[in-house]
Motif scaffolding. Structure first.
Motif, PDB file in Angstrom:
ATOM      1  N   GLU A   1       3.362  26.264  26.474  1.00  0.00           N
ATOM      2  CA  GLU A   1       2.177  25.412  26.460  1.00  0.00           C
ATOM      3  C   GLU A   1       1.020  26.163  25.816  1.00  0.00           C
ATOM      4  O   GLU A   1       0.738  27.319  26.162  1.00  0.00           O
ATOM      5  N   ILE A   2       0.368  25.507  24.877  1.00  0.00           N
ATOM      6  CA  ILE A   2      -0.771  26.124  24.187  1.00  0.00           C
ATOM      7  C   ILE A   2      -2.002  25.295  24.524  1.00  0.00           C
ATOM      8  O   ILE A   2      -2.012  24.079  24.332  1.00  0.00           O
ATOM      9  N   VAL A   3      -3.032  25.978  25.038  1.00  0.00           N
ATOM     10  CA  VAL A   3      -4.261  25.286  25.412  1.00  0.00           C
ATOM     11  C   VAL A   3      -5.378  25.812  24.528  1.00  0.00           C
ATOM     12  O   VAL A   3      -5.510  27.030  24.344  1.00  0.00           O
ATOM     13  N   GLY A   4      -6.168  24.921  23.961  1.00  0.00           N
ATOM     14  CA  GLY A   4      -7.264  25.395  23.121  1.00  0.00           C
ATOM     15  C   GLY A   4      -7.943  24.245  22.410  1.00  0.00           C
ATOM     16  O   GLY A   4      -7.862  23.093  22.834  1.00  0.00           O
ATOM     17  N   ILE A   5      -8.608  24.591  21.332  1.00  0.00           N
ATOM     18  CA  ILE A   5      -9.308  23.578  20.531  1.00  0.00           C
ATOM     19  C   ILE A   5      -8.481  23.304  19.273  1.00  0.00           C
ATOM     20  O   ILE A   5      -8.083  24.238  18.568  1.00  0.00           O
ATOM     21  N   ALA A   6      -8.238  22.028  19.001  1.00  0.00           N
ATOM     22  CA  ALA A   6      -7.516  21.642  17.772  1.00  0.00           C
ATOM     23  C   ALA A   6      -8.468  21.870  16.605  1.00  0.00           C
ATOM     24  O   ALA A   6      -9.475  21.179  16.474  1.00  0.00           O
ATOM     25  N   GLU A   7      -8.155  22.884  15.784  1.00  0.00           N
ATOM     26  CA  GLU A   7      -9.158  23.306  14.806  1.00  0.00           C
ATOM     27  C   GLU A   7      -8.962  22.651  13.434  1.00  0.00           C
ATOM     28  O   GLU A   7      -9.868  22.032  12.901  1.00  0.00           O
ATOM     29  N   THR A   8      -7.757  22.807  12.887  1.00  0.00           N
ATOM     30  CA  THR A   8      -7.505  22.265  11.545  1.00  0.00           C
ATOM     31  C   THR A   8      -6.044  21.811  11.446  1.00  0.00           C
ATOM     32  O   THR A   8      -5.230  22.129  12.305  1.00  0.00           O
ATOM     33  N   VAL A   9      -5.761  21.117  10.346  1.00  0.00           N
ATOM     34  CA  VAL A   9      -4.357  20.917   9.958  1.00  0.00           C
ATOM     35  C   VAL A   9      -4.182  21.597   8.609  1.00  0.00           C
ATOM     36  O   VAL A   9      -5.121  21.660   7.819  1.00  0.00           O
ATOM     37  N   ASP A  10      -2.983  22.098   8.360  1.00  0.00           N
ATOM     38  CA  ASP A  10      -2.753  22.730   7.058  1.00  0.00           C
ATOM     39  C   ASP A  10      -2.053  21.746   6.123  1.00  0.00           C
ATOM     40  O   ASP A  10      -1.814  20.585   6.470  1.00  0.00           O
ATOM     41  N   ALA A  11      -1.717  22.229   4.932  1.00  0.00           N
ATOM     42  CA  ALA A  11      -1.173  21.323   3.903  1.00  0.00           C
ATOM     43  C   ALA A  11       0.170  20.728   4.300  1.00  0.00           C
ATOM     44  O   ALA A  11       0.577  19.693   3.764  1.00  0.00           O
ATOM     45  N   THR A  12       0.869  21.339   5.256  1.00  0.00           N
ATOM     46  CA  THR A  12       2.159  20.776   5.685  1.00  0.00           C
ATOM     47  C   THR A  12       1.982  19.787   6.840  1.00  0.00           C
ATOM     48  O   THR A  12       2.941  19.199   7.314  1.00  0.00           O
TER      49      THR A  12
ATOM     50  N   GLN B   1       0.830  -1.210   0.000  1.00  0.00           N
ATOM     51  CA  GLN B   1       0.000   0.000   0.000  1.00  0.00           C
ATOM     52  C   GLN B   1       0.870   1.268   0.000  1.00  0.00           C
ATOM     53  O   GLN B   1       0.608   2.207  -0.739  1.00  0.00           O
ATOM     54  N   PHE B   2       1.895   1.267   0.835  1.00  0.00           N
ATOM     55  CA  PHE B   2       2.769   2.441   0.882  1.00  0.00           C
ATOM     56  C   PHE B   2       3.442   2.649  -0.474  1.00  0.00           C
ATOM     57  O   PHE B   2       3.549   3.781  -0.973  1.00  0.00           O
ATOM     58  N   ASP B   3       3.900   1.569  -1.059  1.00  0.00           N
ATOM     59  CA  ASP B   3       4.572   1.659  -2.356  1.00  0.00           C
ATOM     60  C   ASP B   3       3.635   2.287  -3.405  1.00  0.00           C
ATOM     61  O   ASP B   3       4.052   3.141  -4.196  1.00  0.00           O
ATOM     62  N   GLY B   4       2.377   1.870  -3.369  1.00  0.00           N
ATOM     63  CA  GLY B   4       1.394   2.434  -4.300  1.00  0.00           C
ATOM     64  C   GLY B   4       1.178   3.918  -4.049  1.00  0.00           C
ATOM     65  O   GLY B   4       1.112   4.725  -4.989  1.00  0.00           O
ATOM     66  N   TYR B   5       1.089   4.293  -2.774  1.00  0.00           N
ATOM     67  CA  TYR B   5       0.908   5.714  -2.442  1.00  0.00           C
ATOM     68  C   TYR B   5       2.122   6.538  -2.896  1.00  0.00           C
ATOM     69  O   TYR B   5       1.987   7.626  -3.435  1.00  0.00           O
ATOM     70  N   TYR B   6       3.286   5.991  -2.626  1.00  0.00           N
ATOM     71  CA  TYR B   6       4.490   6.738  -3.008  1.00  0.00           C
ATOM     72  C   TYR B   6       4.541   6.899  -4.528  1.00  0.00           C
ATOM     73  O   TYR B   6       4.862   7.974  -5.042  1.00  0.00           O
ATOM     74  N   ASP B   7       4.203   5.844  -5.216  1.00  0.00           N
ATOM     75  CA  ASP B   7       4.182   5.918  -6.674  1.00  0.00           C
ATOM     76  C   ASP B   7       3.203   7.007  -7.140  1.00  0.00           C
ATOM     77  O   ASP B   7       3.524   7.809  -8.021  1.00  0.00           O
ATOM     78  N   SER B   8       2.019   7.065  -6.526  1.00  0.00           N
ATOM     79  CA  SER B   8       1.047   8.112  -6.900  1.00  0.00           C
ATOM     80  C   SER B   8       1.587   9.502  -6.562  1.00  0.00           C
ATOM     81  O   SER B   8       1.338  10.458  -7.294  1.00  0.00           O
ATOM     82  N   SER B   9       2.288   9.605  -5.434  1.00  0.00           N
ATOM     83  CA  SER B   9       2.804  10.931  -5.046  1.00  0.00           C
ATOM     84  C   SER B   9       3.804  11.441  -6.080  1.00  0.00           C
ATOM     85  O   SER B   9       3.903  12.645  -6.317  1.00  0.00           O
TER      86      SER B   9
ATOM     87  N   GLY C   1       2.031  13.329  -8.535  1.00  0.00           N
ATOM     88  CA  GLY C   1       1.335  14.544  -8.108  1.00  0.00           C
ATOM     89  C   GLY C   1       0.260  14.346  -7.054  1.00  0.00           C
ATOM     90  O   GLY C   1      -0.316  15.322  -6.568  1.00  0.00           O
ATOM     91  N   ALA C   2      -0.040  13.091  -6.668  1.00  0.00           N
ATOM     92  CA  ALA C   2      -1.083  12.892  -5.649  1.00  0.00           C
ATOM     93  C   ALA C   2      -0.598  13.432  -4.304  1.00  0.00           C
ATOM     94  O   ALA C   2       0.593  13.368  -3.988  1.00  0.00           O
ATOM     95  N   THR C   3      -1.535  13.961  -3.513  1.00  0.00           N
ATOM     96  CA  THR C   3      -1.204  14.400  -2.155  1.00  0.00           C
ATOM     97  C   THR C   3      -2.166  13.720  -1.187  1.00  0.00           C
ATOM     98  O   THR C   3      -3.254  13.304  -1.567  1.00  0.00           O
ATOM     99  N   PHE C   4      -1.763  13.630   0.069  1.00  0.00           N
ATOM    100  CA  PHE C   4      -2.487  12.790   1.021  1.00  0.00           C
ATOM    101  C   PHE C   4      -3.008  13.542   2.237  1.00  0.00           C
ATOM    102  O   PHE C   4      -3.543  12.937   3.160  1.00  0.00           O
TER     103      PHE C   4
END
Ligand code: BTN
Length: 248
Positions: free
Chosen positions: A213-224, A176-184, A187-190
């Protein structure tokens, strides 16, 4: 030694050469040694037991024998450095899918790189850069009894209520990883598939970034892959994956 892991798959990039060891201090260290020797692209190092297994942030990865997975694979990426965060994402997705297919469990991801079953850690990923190479280390609690000090961990065997076929898990993951890497490479992104499996989002969290220390709500993740936390004051703060300990 004859392969106990049945490494007979056909892959294009990953695990095109397999080095199997009974015991090693750490497959990550072994991978670094191979990079120094040269010609390491595509090598998979796998061990039955580690005596000095390493986790993120310098932590120990307890690595008894008894049917667990401890592996590191080496790639000389043909992706730009700006895309190297994709390796952790591809590994987490491939491993989650391999575990679900092999052991009939439901796997979620805890940001940044833990694999969880019912909020207990079952596996971890450690991606490191060495010269022009990426080393992706994977540790999975499969069949070995967990030491008492790992109270918040779970093994696949416990979760599935039966022993789990480690060879099959490995085979599915590698292919599965090999297939993902091949797609990447085409141009595929994950990021989106990875974010969709993160149960961290929407939760109240405490992140330690160095001394802060940062306290709060985990809102989003960005492209990185960085996590954005909204504090009670309404400020949004980004946490890069490499340096953060997350609690709730
Ligand atoms: C983490 O969750 O902190 C990451 C754990 C990564 C453990 C694996 S086991 C195989 C490889 N060799 C090591 O020493 N560490 C990684």
């Amino acid at each position: 030694m004859a392969s106990a892991f049945g490494a007979d798959w056909q892959t294009r990039h990953v695990a095109t050469r397999v080095v199997e060891m009974e015991t090693t201090p750490s497959t990550q260290l072994e991978a670094r040694r191979m990079i120094e020797l040269g010609d390491a692209d595509g090598v998979l190092v796998i061990a039955h037991r580690q005596t000095a297994g390493r986790g993120r942030l310098g932590r120990e990865w307890v690595s008894p024998d008894g049917g667990n997975l401890y592996l590191s694979f080496i790639l000389r990426p043909r992706l730009p450095v700006s895309e190297w965060h994709q390796f952790t994402m591809m590994a987490a997705l491939a491993l989650a899918e391999a575990m679900e297919a092999t052991a009939a469990v439901v796997v979620q991801l805890k940001w940044p790189n833990d694999l969880m079953i019912d909020r207990a850690k079952v596996a971890g990923i450690l991606a490191e850069v060495a010269d022009a190479y990426v080393i992706v280390g994977v540790g999975v609690n499969v069949n070995a009894d967990l030491p008492a000090e790992l109270a918040e961990a779970v093994s696949l065997k416990q979760a599935a209520h039966r022993p789990v076929n480690t060879r099959e898990l490995l085979r599915r993951f590698v292919i599965q990883f090999d297939g993902y890497y091949d797609s990447s490479l085409r141009g595929a992104t994950f990021e989106q598939a990875w974010a969709a499996r993160l149960y961290t989002l929407g939760k109240a969290v405490r992140a330690r970034v160095g001394e802060r220390e940062i306290v709060g709500i985990a809102e989003t993740v960005d492209a990185t892959g960085a996590l954005w936390i909204r504090t009670a004051e309404g400020t949004r703060i980004s946490c890069p994956a490499g340096e953060v300990t997350l609690r709730w």
